[in-house]
Write a protein that holds these residues in place. Structure first.
Motif, PDB file in Angstrom:
ATOM      1  N   VAL A 166     -65.204 104.474  91.542  1.00 18.68           N
ATOM      2  CA  VAL A 166     -65.765 104.856  90.248  1.00 18.68           C
ATOM      3  C   VAL A 166     -66.799 105.943  90.498  1.00 18.68           C
ATOM      4  O   VAL A 166     -67.693 105.783  91.341  1.00 18.68           O
ATOM      5  CB  VAL A 166     -66.405 103.651  89.546  1.00 18.68           C
ATOM      6  N   VAL A 167     -66.685 107.051  89.776  1.00 17.92           N
ATOM      7  CA  VAL A 167     -67.515 108.226  90.041  1.00 17.92           C
ATOM      8  C   VAL A 167     -68.269 108.629  88.783  1.00 17.92           C
ATOM      9  O   VAL A 167     -67.717 108.609  87.668  1.00 17.92           O
ATOM     10  CB  VAL A 167     -66.656 109.404  90.545  1.00 17.92           C
ATOM     11  N   LEU A 168     -69.544 108.993  88.966  1.00 15.14           N
ATOM     12  CA  LEU A 168     -70.335 109.629  87.913  1.00 15.14           C
ATOM     13  C   LEU A 168     -70.698 111.016  88.415  1.00 15.14           C
ATOM     14  O   LEU A 168     -71.543 111.173  89.308  1.00 15.14           O
ATOM     15  CB  LEU A 168     -71.591 108.810  87.611  1.00 15.14           C
ATOM     16  N   ASP A 169     -70.041 112.022  87.865  1.00 21.94           N
ATOM     17  CA  ASP A 169     -70.196 113.396  88.343  1.00 21.94           C
ATOM     18  C   ASP A 169     -71.254 114.115  87.514  1.00 21.94           C
ATOM     19  O   ASP A 169     -71.052 114.407  86.333  1.00 21.94           O
ATOM     20  CB  ASP A 169     -68.858 114.133  88.254  1.00 21.94           C
ATOM     21  N   LEU A 170     -72.402 114.400  88.153  1.00 20.94           N
ATOM     22  CA  LEU A 170     -73.507 115.092  87.476  1.00 20.94           C
ATOM     23  C   LEU A 170     -73.782 116.447  88.101  1.00 20.94           C
ATOM     24  O   LEU A 170     -74.874 117.010  87.924  1.00 20.94           O
ATOM     25  CB  LEU A 170     -74.777 114.229  87.537  1.00 20.94           C
ATOM     26  N   THR A 171     -72.820 116.965  88.835  1.00 23.37           N
ATOM     27  CA  THR A 171     -73.057 118.222  89.567  1.00 23.37           C
ATOM     28  C   THR A 171     -73.321 119.406  88.640  1.00 23.37           C
ATOM     29  O   THR A 171     -73.993 120.362  89.034  1.00 23.37           O
ATOM     30  CB  THR A 171     -71.862 118.542  90.479  1.00 23.37           C
ATOM     31  N   ASP A 172     -72.811 119.370  87.422  1.00 19.64           N
ATOM     32  CA  ASP A 172     -72.995 120.493  86.496  1.00 19.64           C
ATOM     33  C   ASP A 172     -74.155 120.295  85.528  1.00 19.64           C
ATOM     34  O   ASP A 172     -74.349 121.102  84.621  1.00 19.64           O
ATOM     35  CB  ASP A 172     -71.704 120.729  85.697  1.00 19.64           C
ATOM     36  N   TYR A 173     -74.918 119.215  85.711  1.00 18.80           N
ATOM     37  CA  TYR A 173     -76.017 118.923  84.796  1.00 18.80           C
ATOM     38  C   TYR A 173     -77.339 119.392  85.393  1.00 18.80           C
ATOM     39  O   TYR A 173     -77.550 119.334  86.608  1.00 18.80           O
ATOM     40  CB  TYR A 173     -76.094 117.428  84.496  1.00 18.80           C
ATOM     41  N   LYS A 174     -78.260 119.811  84.513  1.00 18.85           N
ATOM     42  CA  LYS A 174     -79.562 120.306  84.918  1.00 18.85           C
ATOM     43  C   LYS A 174     -80.665 119.395  84.360  1.00 18.85           C
ATOM     44  O   LYS A 174     -80.438 118.635  83.417  1.00 18.85           O
ATOM     45  CB  LYS A 174     -79.776 121.737  84.409  1.00 18.85           C
ATOM     46  N   PRO A 175     -81.866 119.453  84.950  1.00 16.35           N
ATOM     47  CA  PRO A 175     -82.966 118.634  84.436  1.00 16.35           C
ATOM     48  C   PRO A 175     -83.251 118.925  82.961  1.00 16.35           C
ATOM     49  O   PRO A 175     -83.193 120.074  82.519  1.00 16.35           O
ATOM     50  CB  PRO A 175     -84.149 119.034  85.321  1.00 16.35           C
ATOM     51  N   SER A 176     -83.546 117.857  82.223  1.00 14.09           N
ATOM     52  CA  SER A 176     -83.819 117.998  80.798  1.00 14.09           C
ATOM     53  C   SER A 176     -84.624 116.798  80.322  1.00 14.09           C
ATOM     54  O   SER A 176     -84.477 115.694  80.830  1.00 14.09           O
ATOM     55  CB  SER A 176     -82.505 118.090  80.011  1.00 14.09           C
ATOM     56  N   LYS A 177     -85.479 117.037  79.327  1.00 14.11           N
ATOM     57  CA  LYS A 177     -86.219 115.937  78.729  1.00 14.11           C
ATOM     58  C   LYS A 177     -85.323 115.088  77.831  1.00 14.11           C
ATOM     59  O   LYS A 177     -85.648 113.939  77.532  1.00 14.11           O
ATOM     60  CB  LYS A 177     -87.394 116.484  77.915  1.00 14.11           C
ATOM     61  N   THR A 178     -84.205 115.688  77.411  1.00 13.02           N
ATOM     62  CA  THR A 178     -83.257 114.969  76.563  1.00 13.02           C
ATOM     63  C   THR A 178     -82.228 114.249  77.434  1.00 13.02           C
ATOM     64  O   THR A 178     -81.611 114.866  78.297  1.00 13.02           O
ATOM     65  CB  THR A 178     -82.521 115.934  75.626  1.00 13.02           C
ATOM     66  N   PRO A 179     -82.028 112.954  77.236  1.00 14.00           N
ATOM     67  CA  PRO A 179     -81.048 112.220  78.056  1.00 14.00           C
ATOM     68  C   PRO A 179     -79.629 112.724  77.804  1.00 14.00           C
ATOM     69  O   PRO A 179     -79.299 113.201  76.718  1.00 14.00           O
ATOM     70  CB  PRO A 179     -81.224 110.769  77.600  1.00 14.00           C
ATOM     71  N   TYR A 180     -78.785 112.586  78.825  1.00 16.34           N
ATOM     72  CA  TYR A 180     -77.366 112.916  78.726  1.00 16.34           C
ATOM     73  C   TYR A 180     -76.558 111.625  78.590  1.00 16.34           C
ATOM     74  O   TYR A 180     -76.865 110.627  79.232  1.00 16.34           O
ATOM     75  CB  TYR A 180     -76.875 113.654  79.974  1.00 16.34           C
ATOM     76  N   ARG A 181     -75.503 111.694  77.766  1.00 15.63           N
ATOM     77  CA  ARG A 181     -74.534 110.594  77.694  1.00 15.63           C
ATOM     78  C   ARG A 181     -73.299 111.043  78.464  1.00 15.63           C
ATOM     79  O   ARG A 181     -72.574 111.944  78.034  1.00 15.63           O
ATOM     80  CB  ARG A 181     -74.187 110.243  76.255  1.00 15.63           C
ATOM     81  N   VAL A 182     -73.057 110.437  79.618  1.00 17.89           N
ATOM     82  CA  VAL A 182     -72.001 110.885  80.516  1.00 17.89           C
ATOM     83  C   VAL A 182     -71.002 109.752  80.747  1.00 17.89           C
ATOM     84  O   VAL A 182     -71.344 108.570  80.690  1.00 17.89           O
ATOM     85  CB  VAL A 182     -72.587 111.359  81.865  1.00 17.89           C
ATOM     86  N   LYS A 183     -69.751 110.155  81.019  1.00 21.32           N
ATOM     87  CA  LYS A 183     -68.669 109.196  81.177  1.00 21.32           C
ATOM     88  C   LYS A 183     -68.369 108.950  82.642  1.00 21.32           C
ATOM     89  O   LYS A 183     -68.319 109.886  83.444  1.00 21.32           O
ATOM     90  CB  LYS A 183     -67.413 109.711  80.473  1.00 21.32           C
ATOM     91  N   LEU A 184     -68.161 107.706  82.978  1.00 22.71           N
ATOM     92  CA  LEU A 184     -67.729 107.329  84.320  1.00 22.71           C
ATOM     93  C   LEU A 184     -66.229 107.554  84.446  1.00 22.71           C
ATOM     94  O   LEU A 184     -65.477 107.390  83.476  1.00 22.71           O
ATOM     95  CB  LEU A 184     -68.058 105.856  84.599  1.00 22.71           C
TER      96      LEU A 184
END
Length: 459
Positions: free
Chosen positions: A133-151
């Motif tokens: 099971v992978v959570l790929d965050l390689t394209d995400y940058k720091p932000s004060k707003t949370p991200y909703r990401v899919k596994l």
């Protein structure tokens, strides 16, 4: 006697079930219909009868229907095998992101994978692959707003459906910063150390470390500690020991462990010095209750002697503040008999690791009570605020009655009595307070009938 059932192969059972279903649902009914049609048309059409009576016609028809059924099943128009669901629990999550530059909050360590399909396909899916099971965050940058990401899950068998629990995560990505912190140490499993040993000193190989994490996580750090475990078989005697790989941990101001920070390095070495500290102190007998009227304690012996002491072991700073070990006996309603014996347990004072004796026999002898009066003028004060001072409003001496047998109270004078007033919580003003007597001789009772008049003023 019942025979043991042989363990059946699940694949053979599955194939037999499919064959029996085909035979029951299609081949047998179709054959019956054909024979009925043949019976009805036998008299009217010899041609049809001759065709149906050919030996291979029924086989061809059955084959055609079987192929048609296979096509329907394959396209999931007809499902002969009931779908099932199975859960693969606690599968670790692999998170892909720049760990040197970022901190990710809101991650989970594991998820559940729910597989849905026929039994054979689920069995095959469980045997194949590593269920990553992978959570790929390689394209995400720091932000004060949370991200909703899919596994994501590397599905191994296309004929089954899968679902992750949870399927989505809400994560916050922050810049990783670093800060230098001083480190202290905390002793673990001190109770496992030889009772006659105590820790004299711990010298760490480092005094400061770097802690990395998000800025708000670092602000919560109150202390960084090296966790020195004393549960070590090598620590048998007094001496100096070198210890490596002592883990470090960060805590907030309430003592909660902080897991969202990285300590560099995460271990240190230490030089631990163990020593033996011993003090010999007397047993102090205290009493509860009241003797019958007219009686007092004439003597107290411990294990047959007038003076009895024990050896105590512990930290030197602790032992220096211990002058005696107290033991309490109940004398309520006694005195008519000549003596009373007690088998008592001796408890270790707070901070003492070992005591030489854990029990003793105390014998109390009784005699006729006498009393005399002493006038006390030397009165001390305790617990007064440092910004205040106190004076006696009445210069007259305070009468104190001293009760005990003649041989005990005859030798007691005013100089033997330590009298004081407890002024904890008192402020400026005039008060009448109780006079307290400090005495550690269980054979003597002190009675004060008058209060002490005092004046408290600012310095």
């Amino acid at each position: 006697m019942t025979k043991k059932n042989k363990k059946k192969n699940p694949f053979i059972s599955l194939l037999k079930g499919i064959y029996n279903s085909i035979d029951k649902i299609f081949i047998t009914p179709i054959s019956r219909i054909i024979f009925k049609i043949s019976d009805q048309l036998r008299n009217n059409s010899n041609k049809i009868e001759r065709i149906l009576n050919r030996p291979h016609i029924l086989l061809y028809l059955s084959l055609i229907f079987a192929v048609g059924m296979f096509f329907l099943v394959d396209k999931e128009v007809i499902n002969l095998v009931q779908n099932e669901a199975e859960i693969i629990s606690n599968q670790p999550v692999k998170v892909l992101y720049n760990q040197e530059a970022y901190v990710v909050e809101g991650l989970v360590e594991s998820v559940d994978i729910i597989l849905t399909g026929n039994k054979s396909a689920i069995y095959l899916a469980k045997q194949l692959g590593d269920h990553e099971v992978v959570l790929d965050l390689t394209d995400y940058k720091p932000s004060k707003t949370p991200y909703r990401v899919k596994l994501t899950y590397n599905q191994t068998v296309d004929s089954i459906k899968y679902k992750l629990d949870p399927t989505y995560l809400t994560v916050t990505i922050k810049e990783k910063v670093s800060k230098q912190y001083a480190i202290s140490y905390e002793l673990l499993n001190e109770s496992k150390l030889n009772e006659k040993l105590s820790v004299e000193n711990v010298e760490l190989s480092k005094t400061e470390v770097i802690v990395k994490g998000s800025e708000d996580a670092l602000e919560k750090i109150a202390t960084v500690k090296a966790l020195v475990d004393l549960n070590n078989a090598e620590y048998k005697d007094a001496g100096t020991y070198e210890t490596d790989n002592i883990p470090l941990a960060a805590y907030d101001e309430k003592g909660n462990l902080l897991n969202n920070v990285e300590i560099v390095p995460n271990t240190v070495s230490a030089t631990i010095t163990l020593d033996t500290y011993k003090a010999t102190v007397p047993i102090k007998v205290l009493t509860t209750g009241t003797l019958v009227t007219g009686k007092s304690i004439s003597s107290v012996t411990i294990n047959g002697g007038n003076n009895y002491s024990v050896d105590i072991y512990g930290e030197k700073s602790v032992l220096d503040n211990i002058t005696a070990v107290p033991v309490t006996i109940d004398i309520n309603g006694l005195g008519n008999s000549g003596s009373k014996s007690y088998n008592v347990s001796i408890s270790k004072p707070t901070g003492v690791r070992y005591i030489s004796d854990s029990s003793a026999k105390i014998t109390v002898n009784f005699g006729d009570e006498k009393q005399k009066t002493l006038n006390i003028t030397d009165i001390a004060n305790k617990n007064l605020d440092s910004n205040l001072k106190v004076n006696l409003a009445d210069a007259n001496a305070i009468a104190v009655q001293v009760k005990g047998v003649d041989t005990v109270i005859d030798s007691i004078t005013e100089e033997n009595i330590s009298a004081y007033v407890d002024l904890s919580g008192y402020t400026v003003g005039e008060y009448e307070v109780d006079l307290k007597i400090e005495g550690d001789d269980p054979r003597v009772t002190y009675v004060v009938t008058n209060k002490v008049k005092i004046i408290i003023s600012e310095k």
